[in-house]
Scaffold this motif. Structure first.
Motif, mmCIF file in Angstrom:
data_model
loop_
_atom_site.group_PDB
_atom_site.id
_atom_site.type_symbol
_atom_site.label_atom_id
_atom_site.label_comp_id
_atom_site.label_asym_id
_atom_site.label_seq_id
_atom_site.Cartn_x
_atom_site.Cartn_y
_atom_site.Cartn_z
ATOM 1 N N VAL A 249 0.847 -1.189 0.000
ATOM 2 C CA VAL A 249 0.000 0.000 0.000
ATOM 3 C C VAL A 249 0.885 1.242 0.000
ATOM 4 O O VAL A 249 2.119 1.157 -0.037
ATOM 5 C CB VAL A 249 -0.921 0.021 1.246
ATOM 6 C CG1 VAL A 249 -1.890 -1.155 1.222
ATOM 7 C CG2 VAL A 249 -0.090 0.019 2.541
ATOM 8 N N ALA A 250 0.248 2.405 0.052
ATOM 9 C CA ALA A 250 0.958 3.668 0.210
ATOM 10 C C ALA A 250 0.449 4.360 1.469
ATOM 11 O O ALA A 250 -0.634 4.035 1.978
ATOM 12 C CB ALA A 250 0.754 4.565 -1.007
ATOM 13 N N VAL A 251 1.229 5.298 1.967
ATOM 14 C CA VAL A 251 0.849 6.078 3.142
ATOM 15 C C VAL A 251 0.967 7.553 2.803
ATOM 16 O O VAL A 251 1.974 7.983 2.226
ATOM 17 C CB VAL A 251 1.757 5.745 4.348
ATOM 18 C CG1 VAL A 251 1.521 6.734 5.487
ATOM 19 C CG2 VAL A 251 1.514 4.315 4.830
ATOM 20 N N ASP A 252 -0.065 8.317 3.140
ATOM 21 C CA ASP A 252 -0.011 9.772 2.985
ATOM 22 C C ASP A 252 -0.138 10.404 4.363
ATOM 23 O O ASP A 252 -1.124 10.166 5.078
ATOM 24 C CB ASP A 252 -1.123 10.269 2.073
ATOM 25 C CG ASP A 252 -0.992 11.766 1.796
ATOM 26 O OD1 ASP A 252 0.141 12.216 1.522
ATOM 27 O OD2 ASP A 252 -2.012 12.469 1.868
ATOM 28 N N LEU A 253 0.873 11.192 4.744
ATOM 29 C CA LEU A 253 0.908 11.841 6.050
ATOM 30 C C LEU A 253 0.359 13.253 5.968
ATOM 31 O O LEU A 253 0.472 13.928 4.945
ATOM 32 C CB LEU A 253 2.344 11.875 6.570
ATOM 33 C CG LEU A 253 2.967 10.517 6.898
ATOM 34 C CD1 LEU A 253 4.462 10.648 7.140
ATOM 35 C CD2 LEU A 253 2.284 9.897 8.120
ATOM 36 N N ASP A 254 -0.205 13.720 7.075
ATOM 37 C CA ASP A 254 -0.755 15.058 7.197
ATOM 38 C C ASP A 254 0.248 15.915 7.966
ATOM 39 O O ASP A 254 0.452 15.711 9.163
ATOM 40 C CB ASP A 254 -2.089 14.985 7.943
ATOM 41 C CG ASP A 254 -2.741 16.341 8.148
ATOM 42 O OD1 ASP A 254 -2.134 17.367 7.791
ATOM 43 O OD2 ASP A 254 -3.859 16.368 8.707
ATOM 44 N N SER A 255 0.890 16.862 7.292
ATOM 45 C CA SER A 255 1.938 17.655 7.937
ATOM 46 C C SER A 255 1.399 18.457 9.112
ATOM 47 O O SER A 255 2.099 18.648 10.118
ATOM 48 C CB SER A 255 2.599 18.594 6.921
ATOM 49 O OG SER A 255 1.660 19.530 6.406
ATOM 50 N N ALA A 256 0.138 18.926 9.019
ATOM 51 C CA ALA A 256 -0.430 19.700 10.119
ATOM 52 C C ALA A 256 -0.543 18.853 11.382
ATOM 53 O O ALA A 256 -0.319 19.340 12.502
ATOM 54 C CB ALA A 256 -1.800 20.258 9.722
ATOM 55 N N ALA A 257 -0.892 17.572 11.214
ATOM 56 C CA ALA A 257 -1.023 16.682 12.366
ATOM 57 C C ALA A 257 0.330 16.336 12.977
ATOM 58 O O ALA A 257 0.410 15.933 14.142
ATOM 59 C CB ALA A 257 -1.751 15.403 11.953
ATOM 60 N N LEU A 258 1.389 16.482 12.189
ATOM 61 C CA LEU A 258 2.735 16.148 12.668
ATOM 62 C C LEU A 258 3.452 17.329 13.314
ATOM 63 O O LEU A 258 4.506 17.150 13.919
ATOM 64 C CB LEU A 258 3.584 15.634 11.497
ATOM 65 C CG LEU A 258 3.216 14.255 10.956
ATOM 66 C CD1 LEU A 258 3.936 13.995 9.636
ATOM 67 C CD2 LEU A 258 3.544 13.166 11.967
ATOM 68 N N ARG A 259 2.908 18.519 13.185
ATOM 69 C CA ARG A 259 3.577 19.694 13.745
ATOM 70 C C ARG A 259 3.730 19.574 15.260
ATOM 71 O O ARG A 259 2.845 19.080 15.953
ATOM 72 C CB ARG A 259 2.795 20.968 13.426
ATOM 73 C CG ARG A 259 2.965 21.484 12.018
ATOM 74 C CD ARG A 259 2.397 22.886 11.912
ATOM 75 N NE ARG A 259 3.067 23.809 12.838
ATOM 76 C CZ ARG A 259 2.562 24.977 13.219
ATOM 77 N NH1 ARG A 259 1.375 25.362 12.774
ATOM 78 N NH2 ARG A 259 3.239 25.751 14.048
ATOM 79 N N ASP A 260 4.868 20.039 15.755
ATOM 80 C CA ASP A 260 5.170 20.001 17.184
ATOM 81 C C ASP A 260 5.696 21.386 17.574
ATOM 82 O O ASP A 260 6.863 21.705 17.333
ATOM 83 C CB ASP A 260 6.220 18.916 17.460
ATOM 84 C CG ASP A 260 6.512 18.735 18.942
ATOM 85 O OD1 ASP A 260 6.315 19.689 19.702
ATOM 86 O OD2 ASP A 260 6.966 17.631 19.317
#
Length: 341
Positions: A249-260
């Protein structure tokens, strides 16, 4: 050594006395039926299976004694192995530690190293059942870890399905930020937490194991629970890439959810890119997995993306240039702060 003088080095004390010193006063976890003192340890296998993993740390490659104390190094050696066991859905039960060191190694260094290793083993719910000591040119620590599945199926990298939620437990990028601070020679309150995160990772073992217990309470746990899981040792992009490849499969990440935001403040101090740390920094030993659509997020987890059709890992639909994380045979042999899986 003159009469009455206490030994100060491994050479002066000797191998067997050092073994006795390392094991004195230690209490074994219930899963260790026979600890140090015989030809081998005896560890319980409650359902007839073990999860087993091993990792090695080499001085000057994976740690530096001018950057980390002996206790920190001992904790890190255990943590990276315990995280691999938990990433398979198992609870750590025992560790075996092999140590190579020069003969003139101070005993206080060995004491600190093993105190740290024991402290992390206990934090993971296990103990150190045995090991080995050898003379070597540099300090080398090799750990083998055992885990119990207690009747459950292992959680592998191959279970992700299109539509799954990608979720993370633990911090991302903090160890990489700490390494950059060490390389830059930056100290002070602004970077104190990331320095500590690099020296001693804090894998959230309990957050994963509690989630697994929560899911196992349902009749169809395999349908609603964690379908794929790994620890983030080499970098989020790299480790999710392993899940994507194994699952097809592929994975698409959400940059906003990863912000710290806390990490972004450190990045300002170091003139660095916090998102680069989050995406490619390893050694935090956070956990990343995929959960079935509609599955409630367990306590301590946050959603950061989705499993989609295709291959590879993207962020906001865009492929990322450059390396996805740590790889052992890139770089120079003098590099420290490596991230063994």
């Amino acid at each position: 050594m003159s009469a009455g003088k206490s030994p100060r080095t491994v050479r002066e004390l000797g191998e067997f006395a050092l073994i006795d010193r390392i094991n004195a006063g230690r209490v074994q976890a219930p899963g260790v039926l026979l600890g140090p003192g015989d030809d081998a340890a005896l560890v319980a296998a409650p359902d007839g299976r073990f999860v087993v993993t091993t990792d090695m740390l080499v001085q000057g490659r994976h740690f530096r004694l001018d950057w980390s104390g002996p206790g920190d190094i001992g904790r890190k050696a255990i943590a990276q192995n315990a995280a691999d066991v938990v990433a398979m859905g198992a609870a750590p039960t025992a560790f075996v530690v092999a140590l190579g060191c020069p003969a003139d190694t101070p005993l206080e260094l060995i004491d600190g190293l093993m105190d740290g290793a024991w402290a992390e083993a206990v934090r993971a719910g296990a103990s150190i059942a045995g090991g080995d000591l050898v003379r070597s040119r540099d300090l080398v620590i090799s750990v083998t870890a055992f885990g119990a599945l207690s009747g459950a199926a292992p959680i592998t990298r191959a279970g992700a399905c299109v539509g799954d939620i990608v979720a993370v437990a633990g911090r991302l990028g903090w160890s990489a930020a700490g390494l950059d601070a060490l390389i830059a020679g930056t100290t002070g309150a602004e970077v104190a937490e990331v320095l500590a995160a690099h020296r001693v990772p804090q894998p959230p073992y309990g957050t994963v194991l509690d989630a697994l217990r929560q899911f196992s309470a349902h009749h169809h746990a395999s349908e609603i629970g964690l379908r794929a899981l790994t620890d983030v040792s080499d970098g989020l992009l790299a480790d999710l890439g392993h899940i994507a490849a194994a699952s097809g499969v592929a994975v698409d990440l959400d940059s906003a959810a990863l912000r710290d935001p806390a990490l972004e403040r450190v990045a300002t101090v170091l003139a660095a890119d916090a998102m680069r740390w989050v995406l490619t920094g390893g050694e935090d030993h956070a956990f990343v997995g995929t959960l079935a659509p509609g599955c409630p997020l367990p306590a301590g987890w946050r959603a950061v993306g989705r499993v989609v059709t295709g291959h590879g890992v993207t962020v906001d639909g865009v492929a990322q240039a450059g390396d996805g994380g740590w790889e052992s045979f890139r770089g120079t042999d003098s590099a420290a702060g490596g991230a063994p899986g």
